[in-house]
Design a protein around this motif. Structure first.
Motif, PDB file in Angstrom:
ATOM      1  N   UNK A  40       2.984  13.442 -24.328  1.00 18.42           N
ATOM      2  CA  UNK A  40       2.779  12.235 -23.531  1.00 18.42           C
ATOM      3  C   UNK A  40       2.457  12.631 -22.102  1.00 18.42           C
ATOM      4  N   UNK A  41       1.446  12.011 -21.519  1.00 17.50           N
ATOM      5  CA  UNK A  41       1.131  12.216 -20.110  1.00 17.50           C
ATOM      6  C   UNK A  41       1.783  11.111 -19.286  1.00 17.50           C
ATOM      7  N   UNK A  42       2.614  11.489 -18.330  1.00 19.54           N
ATOM      8  CA  UNK A  42       3.372  10.522 -17.544  1.00 19.54           C
ATOM      9  C   UNK A  42       3.070  10.700 -16.056  1.00 19.54           C
ATOM     10  N   UNK A  43       2.816   9.607 -15.380  1.00 24.01           N
ATOM     11  CA  UNK A  43       2.472   9.638 -13.962  1.00 24.01           C
ATOM     12  C   UNK A  43       3.636  10.208 -13.140  1.00 24.01           C
ATOM     13  N   UNK A  44       3.318  11.179 -12.297  1.00 31.78           N
ATOM     14  CA  UNK A  44       4.361  11.876 -11.538  1.00 31.78           C
ATOM     15  C   UNK A  44       4.256  11.650 -10.032  1.00 31.78           C
ATOM     16  N   UNK A  45       3.231  10.907  -9.576  1.00 30.45           N
ATOM     17  CA  UNK A  45       3.068  10.711  -8.131  1.00 30.45           C
ATOM     18  C   UNK A  45       3.361   9.275  -7.685  1.00 30.45           C
ATOM     19  N   UNK A  46       4.144   8.561  -8.486  1.00 26.18           N
ATOM     20  CA  UNK A  46       4.682   7.260  -8.081  1.00 26.18           C
ATOM     21  C   UNK A  46       6.206   7.362  -8.164  1.00 26.18           C
ATOM     22  N   UNK A  47       6.885   6.929  -7.112  1.00 28.23           N
ATOM     23  CA  UNK A  47       8.345   7.044  -7.078  1.00 28.23           C
ATOM     24  C   UNK A  47       9.002   5.699  -6.816  1.00 28.23           C
ATOM     25  N   UNK A  48      10.178   5.510  -7.423  1.00 26.95           N
ATOM     26  CA  UNK A  48      10.911   4.268  -7.237  1.00 26.95           C
ATOM     27  C   UNK A  48      12.328   4.400  -7.760  1.00 26.95           C
ATOM     28  N   UNK A  49      12.973   3.265  -7.877  1.00 31.64           N
ATOM     29  CA  UNK A  49      14.343   3.240  -8.379  1.00 31.64           C
ATOM     30  C   UNK A  49      14.432   2.406  -9.637  1.00 31.64           C
ATOM     31  N   UNK A  50      14.521   3.032 -10.819  1.00 27.93           N
ATOM     32  CA  UNK A  50      14.680   2.263 -12.055  1.00 27.93           C
ATOM     33  C   UNK A  50      15.885   1.328 -11.937  1.00 27.93           C
ATOM     34  N   UNK A  51      15.748   0.116 -12.447  1.00 23.70           N
ATOM     35  CA  UNK A  51      16.794  -0.895 -12.264  1.00 23.70           C
ATOM     36  C   UNK A  51      17.133  -1.542 -13.595  1.00 23.70           C
ATOM     37  N   UNK A  52      18.378  -1.444 -13.998  1.00 23.06           N
ATOM     38  CA  UNK A  52      18.826  -1.999 -15.265  1.00 23.06           C
ATOM     39  C   UNK A  52      18.948  -3.522 -15.155  1.00 23.06           C
ATOM     40  N   UNK A  53      18.350  -4.239 -16.099  1.00 22.19           N
ATOM     41  CA  UNK A  53      18.332  -5.701 -16.069  1.00 22.19           C
ATOM     42  C   UNK A  53      19.740  -6.291 -16.044  1.00 22.19           C
ATOM     43  N   UNK A  54      20.657  -5.654 -16.759  1.00 20.34           N
ATOM     44  CA  UNK A  54      22.037  -6.120 -16.767  1.00 20.34           C
ATOM     45  C   UNK A  54      22.686  -6.018 -15.396  1.00 20.34           C
ATOM     46  N   UNK A  66       8.067   8.356 -12.272  1.00 20.72           N
ATOM     47  CA  UNK A  66       7.987   7.931 -13.674  1.00 20.72           C
ATOM     48  C   UNK A  66       8.154   9.131 -14.599  1.00 20.72           C
ATOM     49  N   UNK A  67       7.586  10.263 -14.209  1.00 24.64           N
ATOM     50  CA  UNK A  67       7.708  11.482 -15.014  1.00 24.64           C
ATOM     51  C   UNK A  67       9.175  11.904 -15.121  1.00 24.64           C
ATOM     52  N   UNK A  68       9.860  11.905 -13.989  1.00 26.32           N
ATOM     53  CA  UNK A  68      11.276  12.260 -13.997  1.00 26.32           C
ATOM     54  C   UNK A  68      12.108  11.273 -14.800  1.00 26.32           C
ATOM     55  N   UNK A  69      11.767  10.003 -14.691  1.00 26.96           N
ATOM     56  CA  UNK A  69      12.467   8.967 -15.453  1.00 26.96           C
ATOM     57  C   UNK A  69      12.283   9.209 -16.947  1.00 26.96           C
ATOM     58  N   UNK A  70      11.054   9.539 -17.346  1.00 26.60           N
ATOM     59  CA  UNK A  70      10.774   9.824 -18.756  1.00 26.60           C
ATOM     60  C   UNK A  70      11.579  11.031 -19.238  1.00 26.60           C
ATOM     61  N   UNK A  71      11.715  12.043 -18.399  1.00 26.56           N
ATOM     62  CA  UNK A  71      12.513  13.216 -18.771  1.00 26.56           C
ATOM     63  C   UNK A  71      13.962  12.813 -19.065  1.00 26.56           C
ATOM     64  N   UNK A  82       2.969  16.110 -16.731  1.00 26.94           N
ATOM     65  CA  UNK A  82       2.854  15.353 -15.484  1.00 26.94           C
ATOM     66  C   UNK A  82       1.383  15.110 -15.161  1.00 26.94           C
ATOM     67  N   UNK A  83       1.034  13.839 -14.907  1.00 23.14           N
ATOM     68  CA  UNK A  83      -0.332  13.481 -14.522  1.00 23.14           C
ATOM     69  C   UNK A  83      -0.286  12.698 -13.214  1.00 23.14           C
ATOM     70  N   UNK A  84      -1.459  12.465 -12.629  1.00 22.27           N
ATOM     71  CA  UNK A  84      -1.544  11.713 -11.375  1.00 22.27           C
ATOM     72  C   UNK A  84      -1.986  10.277 -11.659  1.00 22.27           C
ATOM     73  N   UNK A  85      -1.828   9.436 -10.663  1.00 22.06           N
ATOM     74  CA  UNK A  85      -2.297   8.052 -10.768  1.00 22.06           C
ATOM     75  C   UNK A  85      -3.795   8.024 -11.065  1.00 22.06           C
TER      76      UNK A  85
END
Length: 293
Positions: free
Chosen positions: A173-187, A221-226, A247-250
């Motif tokens: 799987x190729x996952x974007x690695x140059x976008x960063x954020x904070x994953x947020x659980x819906x609960x 996103x790449x780190x999140x996928x890991x 890891x891929x780019x946008x």
């Protein structure tokens, strides 16, 4: 105190129903089929019928790419809908808690975004959500606008569930690695909203306004996928090896709508005002098998 929830079938709406039921609140939760928030007559009728003290708007048009073509629909749900709810709430003496997004920012800043940073949405989704925020704030003084990012949960479509599904059928799987954020659980978002509702319900002075609520630590996103696949492997969800992640780019993964490179939200204002800590997305991922549907 009675709560009216809109968008009851969404990721956060689903969790809100669970928690409201568990906590014994007097509430009504309406799906889009039951209440189209872009229909002002329907909104006024529903609010007059149920007489809520608090409206929690969890309804939104969230198809970021499709919004570029379905602009009228995006604005109807994300701008006009919140305006209708805020007006009906005001007319009935109710408060409104409204969920917004990191997409109101350009996503090109360094560091984290605070509530006071300039907004500059880059696509129809972000623009429609920003205009929804502005409408709510202009119409009803008793409002909380809660901006969040990278929402995931057991219900609905999200990155975690997509990764689990794709990983079971692909070797790489190729996952974007140059976008960063904070994953947020819906609960956790649902819990944050209900914490604010409790604060208001118990007669405390409520510091109305705009707040940020998202997860920590920040990650790509790449780190999140890991992290996701580490939990998949630990839970032995597959009868195969977990996929190799590349890891891929946008630029490698073009989309109709531009994604923010930086979706990192500063959540300190909310924590200082209400004592609500950022979402612990790593803990939420430990129950990875509950997302496998």
């Amino acid at each position: 105190m009675k709560i009216l929830v809109t968008g009851a079938n969404g990721q956060v709406g689903y969790c809100l129903q669970q928690q409201l039921r568990e906590q014994g609140w007097d509430f009504v939760a309406l799906t889009r089929t039951e209440l189209d928030i872009s229909d002002s007559v329907a909104v006024n009728s529903a609010v007059a019928q149920y007489q809520p003290d608090i409206i929690i708007n969890a309804a939104a048009y969230t198809a970021v790419d499709k919004a570029e073509q379905e602009q009228a629909l995006a604005y109807a749900i994300n701008r006009d809908g919140p305006a209708n709810l805020a007006r009906a709430a005001k007319d009935n003496g109710a408060a409104i808690l409204h969920i917004s997004t990191d997409y109101v920012f350009a996503g090109d800043a360094t560091g984290t975004y605070s509530e006071n940073d300039p907004t500059a949405p880059q696509g129809v989704y972000g623009k429609s959500k920003l205009e929804g925020e502005e409408a709510v704030a202009a119409i009803n003084d008793k409002h909380i606008i809660l901006r969040t990012a990278w929402v995931f949960g057991e219900h609905g479509n999200n990155f975690v569930k997509t990764m689990i599904r794709l990983g079971n059928s692909r070797d790489t799987l190729g996952i974007v690695a140059d976008q960063e954020g904070g994953p947020t659980y819906a609960g956790d978002i649902a819990n944050a909203l209900l914490s604010i509702a409790k604060h208001y319900a118990t007669g405390n002075t409520t510091p109305w306004g705009t707040y940020h609520y998202a997860g920590l630590p920040h990650i790509s996103w790449f780190g999140f996928a890991q992290h996701i696949f580490a939990q998949v492997e630990k839970a032995a969800l597959y009868n195969k090896a977990i996929p190799q992640l590349n890891a891929i780019t946008t630029a490698d993964y073009p989309t109709p709508a531009k994604r923010p490179a930086n979706s990192k939200l500063d959540c300190s204002k909310l924590e200082n005002a209400f004592g609500i800590a950022p979402s612990d997305w790593q803990s939420a991922l430990k129950n990875i098998s509950t997302y496998n549907s």
